[in-house]
Design a protein around this motif. Structure first.
Motif, mmCIF file in Angstrom:
data_model
loop_
_atom_site.group_PDB
_atom_site.id
_atom_site.type_symbol
_atom_site.label_atom_id
_atom_site.label_comp_id
_atom_site.label_asym_id
_atom_site.label_seq_id
_atom_site.Cartn_x
_atom_site.Cartn_y
_atom_site.Cartn_z
ATOM 1 N N UNK A 203 -1.648 17.661 -0.606
ATOM 2 C CA UNK A 203 -0.818 17.476 -1.914
ATOM 3 C C UNK A 203 0.585 17.027 -1.432
ATOM 4 N N UNK A 204 1.020 17.506 -0.277
ATOM 5 C CA UNK A 204 2.476 17.017 0.184
ATOM 6 C C UNK A 204 2.763 15.737 0.088
ATOM 7 N N UNK A 205 1.548 14.894 0.518
ATOM 8 C CA UNK A 205 1.742 13.347 0.351
ATOM 9 C C UNK A 205 2.378 12.838 -0.788
ATOM 10 N N UNK A 206 2.083 13.733 -2.030
ATOM 11 C CA UNK A 206 2.607 13.081 -3.444
ATOM 12 C C UNK A 206 4.237 13.437 -3.722
ATOM 13 N N UNK A 207 4.741 14.183 -2.786
ATOM 14 C CA UNK A 207 6.060 14.742 -2.999
ATOM 15 C C UNK A 207 7.220 13.515 -3.053
ATOM 16 N N UNK A 208 6.726 12.517 -2.410
ATOM 17 C CA UNK A 208 7.921 11.385 -2.277
ATOM 18 C C UNK A 208 7.308 10.180 -2.931
ATOM 19 N N UNK A 209 7.940 9.136 -3.483
ATOM 20 C CA UNK A 209 7.556 7.755 -3.778
ATOM 21 C C UNK A 209 6.823 7.208 -2.558
ATOM 22 N N UNK A 210 7.602 7.235 -1.286
ATOM 23 C CA UNK A 210 6.961 6.642 -0.084
ATOM 24 C C UNK A 210 5.563 7.244 0.140
ATOM 25 N N UNK A 211 5.420 8.632 -0.076
ATOM 26 C CA UNK A 211 4.249 9.156 0.359
ATOM 27 C C UNK A 211 3.010 8.516 -0.522
ATOM 28 N N UNK A 212 3.642 8.465 -1.814
ATOM 29 C CA UNK A 212 2.464 7.904 -2.832
ATOM 30 C C UNK A 212 2.161 6.388 -2.585
ATOM 31 N N UNK A 213 3.191 5.857 -2.097
ATOM 32 C CA UNK A 213 2.826 4.193 -1.417
ATOM 33 C C UNK A 213 2.113 4.196 -0.474
ATOM 34 N N UNK A 214 2.254 5.186 0.363
ATOM 35 C CA UNK A 214 1.500 4.897 1.656
ATOM 36 C C UNK A 214 -0.181 5.590 1.215
ATOM 37 N N UNK A 215 -0.256 6.447 0.043
ATOM 38 C CA UNK A 215 -1.642 6.661 -0.516
ATOM 39 C C UNK A 215 -2.088 5.440 -0.840
ATOM 40 N N UNK A 216 -1.715 4.685 -1.729
ATOM 41 C CA UNK A 216 -1.970 3.374 -2.328
ATOM 42 C C UNK A 216 -2.308 2.296 -1.250
ATOM 43 N N UNK A 217 -1.633 2.242 -0.312
ATOM 44 C CA UNK A 217 -1.592 1.306 0.793
ATOM 45 C C UNK A 217 -3.059 1.584 1.360
ATOM 46 N N UNK A 218 -3.343 2.924 1.463
ATOM 47 C CA UNK A 218 -4.664 3.231 2.258
ATOM 48 C C UNK A 218 -5.798 2.846 1.285
ATOM 49 N N UNK A 219 -5.447 3.032 0.179
ATOM 50 C CA UNK A 219 -6.495 2.799 -0.869
ATOM 51 C C UNK A 219 -6.877 1.387 -0.782
ATOM 52 N N UNK A 220 -5.831 0.506 -0.609
ATOM 53 C CA UNK A 220 -5.994 -1.061 -0.790
ATOM 54 C C UNK A 220 -7.012 -1.224 0.492
ATOM 55 N N UNK A 221 -6.715 -0.629 1.790
ATOM 56 C CA UNK A 221 -7.770 -1.145 2.881
ATOM 57 C C UNK A 221 -9.219 -0.999 2.557
ATOM 58 N N UNK A 222 -9.636 -0.019 1.613
ATOM 59 C CA UNK A 222 -11.052 0.002 0.941
ATOM 60 C C UNK A 222 -11.703 -1.020 0.167
ATOM 61 N N UNK A 223 -10.761 -1.826 -0.259
ATOM 62 C CA UNK A 223 -11.196 -2.733 -1.206
ATOM 63 C C UNK A 223 -12.317 -3.630 -0.892
#
Length: 365
Positions: A203-223
């Motif tokens: 959950x700490x990954x959601x605390x900043x915009x940068x953290x959320x962007x990192x999550x989205x970027x990892x999601x993009x790798x699964x496309x």
């Protein structure tokens, strides 16, 4: 809940009122009709279809038997739409339902709007002690949400095609899953929480915009491994049945029903766990049925009631399972461990940003 028009039926209470009125009219006013005790009743909202019908068949009758309180079932829309309905009803001084179901998202949003939910009195709900604090929603007004049931967004596989994964991380292996996964199209089905638990700091990954962007970027790798971004439960169900996808994220309970029908599917709890969500009872601030509502919520928190819900509706208990008489097989059918608790507040605080970034990722933009 991502699952589920109001129908009006003559309830026993309405019938009693109608009969009483007819009796007075027949008397022609010659004699005063004896007072008839008002039947106690409560209007309870629930998502429609199978879900509501199961409550009407298996839960409400037991509540009436235990308390004498009749339940008038009200078909409510999805949580977001029903929150708007209740907001408009409050402004108009109307009570569509005394007690309604809401997701954590809507509970938090409603609390921020203010005066949308009346607080429960914990002292009047002795069975509240059976619930973990994570299933209780508190805001400035007090205790405004009490969990009714929980459910899981689970890792699912086709057992004919896929060897059981031990981790969500295996879904990123293109050698195993190229163009064969089914994942939800919506940003708020908690796949980002799965990524956070699997590759980052939870959950700490959601605390900043940068953290959320990192999550989205990892999601993009699964496309490259996604064969279906589904927008409805039925899409994923059919894709699994048709072998269009062989794994993905889906509901634990529905997968169990599919397996019981003979389909080669299984719900897996990998080492990181599966996201758990729940629906909570709330009380309308305009309701004049506070006493009945507290009795109903207390009944819902009873381990025996939770067991009925698990057996008859397919939801997971929000009380300690050891307090129920559910067998291990019955518990496994609706629940599992470990669990991932979604970052609800972060989704609401960054709703537009997350939604836009997620949608761009899904579209490959």
């Amino acid at each position: 809940m991502h699952r589920k028009t109001i129908t009006h039926a003559m309830t026993r209470r309405t019938l009693l009122q109608t009969s009483a009125a007819a009796g007075v009219a027949a008397a022609g006013g010659l004699l005063a009709a004896p007072a008839i005790a008002q039947a106690r009743s409560l209007k309870v909202g629930a998502y429609g279809g199978y879900f509501e019908n199961s409550f009407k068949e298996h839960v409400y009758p037991e509540f009436t038997k235990a308390t004498g309180i009749e339940v008038e079932s009200v078909t409510q829309s999805d949580s977001t739409g029903w929150m708007l309905t209740m907001q408009q009803a409050k402004a108009a001084g109307i009570v569509p339902a005394d007690v309604s179901l809401f997701t954590p998202f809507s509970l938090i949003k409603g609390s921020r709007i203010g005066d949308l939910y009346a607080p429960f009195d914990p002292e009047r709900i002795p069975n509240l002690s059976n619930l973990d604090e994570k299933f209780l929603h508190r805001d400035e007004a007090g205790l405004t949400g009490v969990a009714a049931m929980s459910f899981f967004y689970s890792m699912v596989i086709n057992t004919d095609e896929v060897e059981r994964p031990e981790s969500w991380a295996e879904f990123w292996d293109t050698g195993r899953f190229e163009a064969s996964l089914g994942l939800p199209k919506g940003y708020n089905w908690f796949f980002l929480d799965i990524i956070a638990a699997t590759f980052f700091d939870g959950a700490a990954s959601f605390e900043t915009r940068e953290g959320i962007e990192a999550l989205i970027a990892k999601a993009a790798e699964i496309r490259p491994n996604v064969g279906l971004w589904y927008g409805s439960e039925s899409q994923m169900e059919q894709a699994l049945k048709n072998y269009d996808v062989v794994a993905g994220e889906y509901f634990h309970d529905v997968t169990g029903l599919m397996a019981a029908d003979g389909h080669p599917v299984a719900s897996i709890f990998p080492k990181e766990g599966n996201p758990i969500s729940h629906n909570s009872w709330t009380l309308s601030p305009l309701s004049e049925k506070s006493d009945e509502a507290h009795e109903f919520v207390n009944f819902s928190c009873d381990p025996a009631t939770q067991a009925i819900m698990s057996r008859k509706i397919g939801t997971a208990p929000v009380v300690d399972p050891s307090l129920t008489d559910l067998s291990q097989e019955e518990l496994d059918a609706v629940s599992g461990t470990p669990t991932i608790t979604p970052a609800y507040e972060a989704y609401i605080d960054n709703e537009s940003f997350i939604q836009e970034a997620w949608n761009k990722m899904v579209a490959g933009a």
